[in-house]
Design a protein around this motif. Structure first.
Motif, mmCIF file in Angstrom:
data_model
loop_
_atom_site.group_PDB
_atom_site.id
_atom_site.type_symbol
_atom_site.label_atom_id
_atom_site.label_comp_id
_atom_site.label_asym_id
_atom_site.label_seq_id
_atom_site.Cartn_x
_atom_site.Cartn_y
_atom_site.Cartn_z
ATOM 1 N N MET A 148 0.838 -1.177 0.000
ATOM 2 C CA MET A 148 0.000 0.000 0.000
ATOM 3 C C MET A 148 0.888 1.248 0.000
ATOM 4 O O MET A 148 1.869 1.323 0.720
ATOM 5 C CB MET A 148 -0.883 -0.001 1.253
ATOM 6 N N ASP A 149 0.515 2.202 -0.838
ATOM 7 C CA ASP A 149 1.166 3.504 -0.867
ATOM 8 C C ASP A 149 0.217 4.525 -0.256
ATOM 9 O O ASP A 149 -0.999 4.320 -0.223
ATOM 10 C CB ASP A 149 1.481 3.931 -2.305
ATOM 11 N N VAL A 150 0.776 5.626 0.225
ATOM 12 C CA VAL A 150 -0.037 6.712 0.769
ATOM 13 C C VAL A 150 0.275 7.968 -0.020
ATOM 14 O O VAL A 150 1.440 8.327 -0.211
ATOM 15 C CB VAL A 150 0.228 6.926 2.276
ATOM 16 N N TYR A 151 -0.789 8.619 -0.493
ATOM 17 C CA TYR A 151 -0.678 9.833 -1.295
ATOM 18 C C TYR A 151 -1.206 11.028 -0.508
ATOM 19 O O TYR A 151 -2.295 10.959 0.084
ATOM 20 C CB TYR A 151 -1.485 9.696 -2.597
ATOM 21 N N PHE A 152 -0.429 12.093 -0.494
ATOM 22 C CA PHE A 152 -0.828 13.345 0.145
ATOM 23 C C PHE A 152 -1.017 14.379 -0.953
ATOM 24 O O PHE A 152 -0.084 14.682 -1.695
ATOM 25 C CB PHE A 152 0.221 13.800 1.150
ATOM 26 N N TRP A 153 -2.206 14.893 -1.041
ATOM 27 C CA TRP A 153 -2.562 15.848 -2.083
ATOM 28 C C TRP A 153 -2.675 17.246 -1.489
ATOM 29 O O TRP A 153 -3.454 17.468 -0.563
ATOM 30 C CB TRP A 153 -3.915 15.473 -2.697
ATOM 31 N N ASP A 154 -1.906 18.178 -2.026
ATOM 32 C CA ASP A 154 -2.129 19.580 -1.686
ATOM 33 C C ASP A 154 -3.471 19.959 -2.298
ATOM 34 O O ASP A 154 -3.834 19.458 -3.366
ATOM 35 C CB ASP A 154 -1.007 20.447 -2.272
ATOM 36 N N PHE A 155 -4.229 20.815 -1.635
ATOM 37 C CA PHE A 155 -5.561 21.148 -2.137
ATOM 38 C C PHE A 155 -5.530 22.336 -3.097
ATOM 39 O O PHE A 155 -5.760 22.185 -4.292
ATOM 40 C CB PHE A 155 -6.514 21.408 -0.972
ATOM 41 N N HIS A 156 -5.238 23.523 -2.576
ATOM 42 C CA HIS A 156 -5.315 24.740 -3.398
ATOM 43 C C HIS A 156 -4.212 24.751 -4.460
ATOM 44 O O HIS A 156 -3.044 24.699 -4.150
ATOM 45 C CB HIS A 156 -5.241 25.984 -2.517
ATOM 46 N N GLY A 157 -4.635 24.777 -5.699
ATOM 47 C CA GLY A 157 -3.699 24.831 -6.810
ATOM 48 C C GLY A 157 -3.315 23.468 -7.360
ATOM 49 O O GLY A 157 -2.762 23.374 -8.445
ATOM 50 N N LEU A 181 4.483 11.900 8.015
ATOM 51 C CA LEU A 181 5.018 10.856 8.878
ATOM 52 C C LEU A 181 3.928 10.257 9.770
ATOM 53 O O LEU A 181 3.799 9.039 9.856
ATOM 54 C CB LEU A 181 6.155 11.418 9.733
ATOM 55 N N SER A 182 3.123 11.112 10.425
ATOM 56 C CA SER A 182 2.134 10.575 11.366
ATOM 57 C C SER A 182 0.989 9.862 10.654
ATOM 58 O O SER A 182 0.625 8.749 11.020
ATOM 59 C CB SER A 182 1.599 11.676 12.279
ATOM 60 N N GLU A 183 0.401 10.491 9.647
ATOM 61 C CA GLU A 183 -0.694 9.842 8.917
ATOM 62 C C GLU A 183 -0.154 8.770 7.971
ATOM 63 O O GLU A 183 -0.747 7.719 7.821
ATOM 64 C CB GLU A 183 -1.505 10.862 8.122
ATOM 65 N N GLY A 184 0.957 9.077 7.339
ATOM 66 C CA GLY A 184 1.479 8.149 6.339
ATOM 67 C C GLY A 184 2.052 6.888 6.921
ATOM 68 O O GLY A 184 1.857 5.802 6.387
ATOM 69 N N ILE A 185 2.762 7.009 8.008
ATOM 70 C CA ILE A 185 3.430 5.835 8.557
ATOM 71 C C ILE A 185 2.698 5.309 9.797
ATOM 72 O O ILE A 185 2.199 4.187 9.803
ATOM 73 C CB ILE A 185 4.905 6.151 8.890
ATOM 74 N N LEU A 186 2.594 6.150 10.824
ATOM 75 C CA LEU A 186 2.060 5.670 12.102
ATOM 76 C C LEU A 186 0.580 5.312 12.022
ATOM 77 O O LEU A 186 0.172 4.232 12.458
ATOM 78 C CB LEU A 186 2.310 6.719 13.187
ATOM 79 N N ALA A 187 -0.239 6.219 11.472
ATOM 80 C CA ALA A 187 -1.678 5.944 11.407
ATOM 81 C C ALA A 187 -1.978 4.781 10.468
ATOM 82 O O ALA A 187 -2.854 3.962 10.748
ATOM 83 C CB ALA A 187 -2.440 7.188 10.974
ATOM 84 N N THR A 188 -1.246 4.692 9.376
ATOM 85 C CA THR A 188 -1.448 3.578 8.447
ATOM 86 C C THR A 188 -1.115 2.255 9.133
ATOM 87 O O THR A 188 -1.844 1.275 9.005
ATOM 88 C CB THR A 188 -0.599 3.769 7.174
ATOM 89 N N GLN A 189 -0.044 2.241 9.897
ATOM 90 C CA GLN A 189 0.327 1.025 10.606
ATOM 91 C C GLN A 189 -0.745 0.653 11.631
ATOM 92 O O GLN A 189 -1.123 -0.514 11.755
ATOM 93 C CB GLN A 189 1.675 1.202 11.296
ATOM 94 N N ARG A 190 -1.253 1.648 12.369
ATOM 95 C CA ARG A 190 -2.307 1.382 13.362
ATOM 96 C C ARG A 190 -3.582 0.869 12.697
ATOM 97 O O ARG A 190 -4.183 -0.091 13.135
ATOM 98 C CB ARG A 190 -2.634 2.657 14.140
ATOM 99 N N LEU A 199 2.948 -1.245 7.206
ATOM 100 C CA LEU A 199 3.603 0.019 6.870
ATOM 101 C C LEU A 199 3.405 0.293 5.386
ATOM 102 O O LEU A 199 3.417 -0.640 4.574
ATOM 103 C CB LEU A 199 5.104 -0.057 7.164
ATOM 104 N N PRO A 200 3.225 1.560 5.015
ATOM 105 C CA PRO A 200 3.118 1.848 3.589
ATOM 106 C C PRO A 200 4.456 1.589 2.898
ATOM 107 O O PRO A 200 5.514 1.725 3.502
ATOM 108 C CB PRO A 200 2.761 3.336 3.555
#
Length: 190
Positions: free
Chosen positions: A1-10, A152-161, A166-167
């Motif tokens: 599993m990969d985790v993607y973080f999208w900037d919103f504005h622009g 780090l927190s959402e991508g790694i720790l929260a995903t693991q929980r 791990l992503p």
């Protein structure tokens, strides 16, 4: 599993400059002032939190309170000016269909971002929304530090929980130098 973080504005949307300029001008009219904010000016201000931007247009007023009202006004302009980037929702759905997670990270106000995503029909396809003004500024972080910590927190720790794994990879999709610096900072923090 990969985790993607999208900037919103622009990145996920276009037209936020028009929305914010219209909301600021509406607030100025309500306060008996001439509307003098343009989308081009707003484009040049991206980065600082909304209360900082508002100091330019309301120098004699307490801008934290005004920011909440401008955010409420701005949602009324979303259908008129703001559009999702073509293919964005389909891309996120495809990634989710492959088991990947997708979050929006933004330096804007959380309530504002969630309202705009809802109005655009994109909120339901995301796994979460993390915003600087609702969380990062409480910790004394700047925007880059906030986005790096979210990765780090959402991508790694929260995903693991949440998923007991791990992503494999973390991705940041953005449109500014600040977004890129967030990635570099996150890598240095690991």
């Amino acid at each position: 599993m990969d985790v993607y973080f999208w900037d919103f504005h622009g990145t996920l949307e276009t037209g936020s400059e028009e929305v914010l300029a219209a909301a600021i001008n509406e607030m100025r009219i309500r306060m008996g002032m001439l509307p003098d904010c343009t989308p081009e000016e707003i484009q040049g201000f991206y980065g600082p939190p909304l209360p900082e931007i508002l100091k330019r247009y309301f120098p004699e007023h307490e801008t934290d309170r005004l920011a909440r009202e401008v955010n409420r006004i701005s949602v009324t302009f979303v259908p008129r000016f703001m559009r999702l980037t073509e293919g964005a929702v389909d891309t996120i759905r495809t990634l989710r269909g492959k088991g990947h997670r997708n979050y929006v990270v933004s330096s804007a106000d959380g309530e504002d971002v969630c309202s705009q995503l809802e109005a655009l029909g994109a909120y339901s396809v995301l796994d979460g929304v993390q915003t600087f003004l609702s969380q990062g500024s409480k910790n004394g972080e700047n925007s880059e530090e906030f986005k790096a910590n979210v990765m780090l927190s959402e991508g790694i720790l929260a995903t693991q929980r949440r998923y007991s794994t791990l992503p494999k990879r973390l991705f940041m999709i953005g449109d500014t130098e600040s977004d890129m610096q967030s990635c570099v900072l996150a890598k240095e923090m690991v």
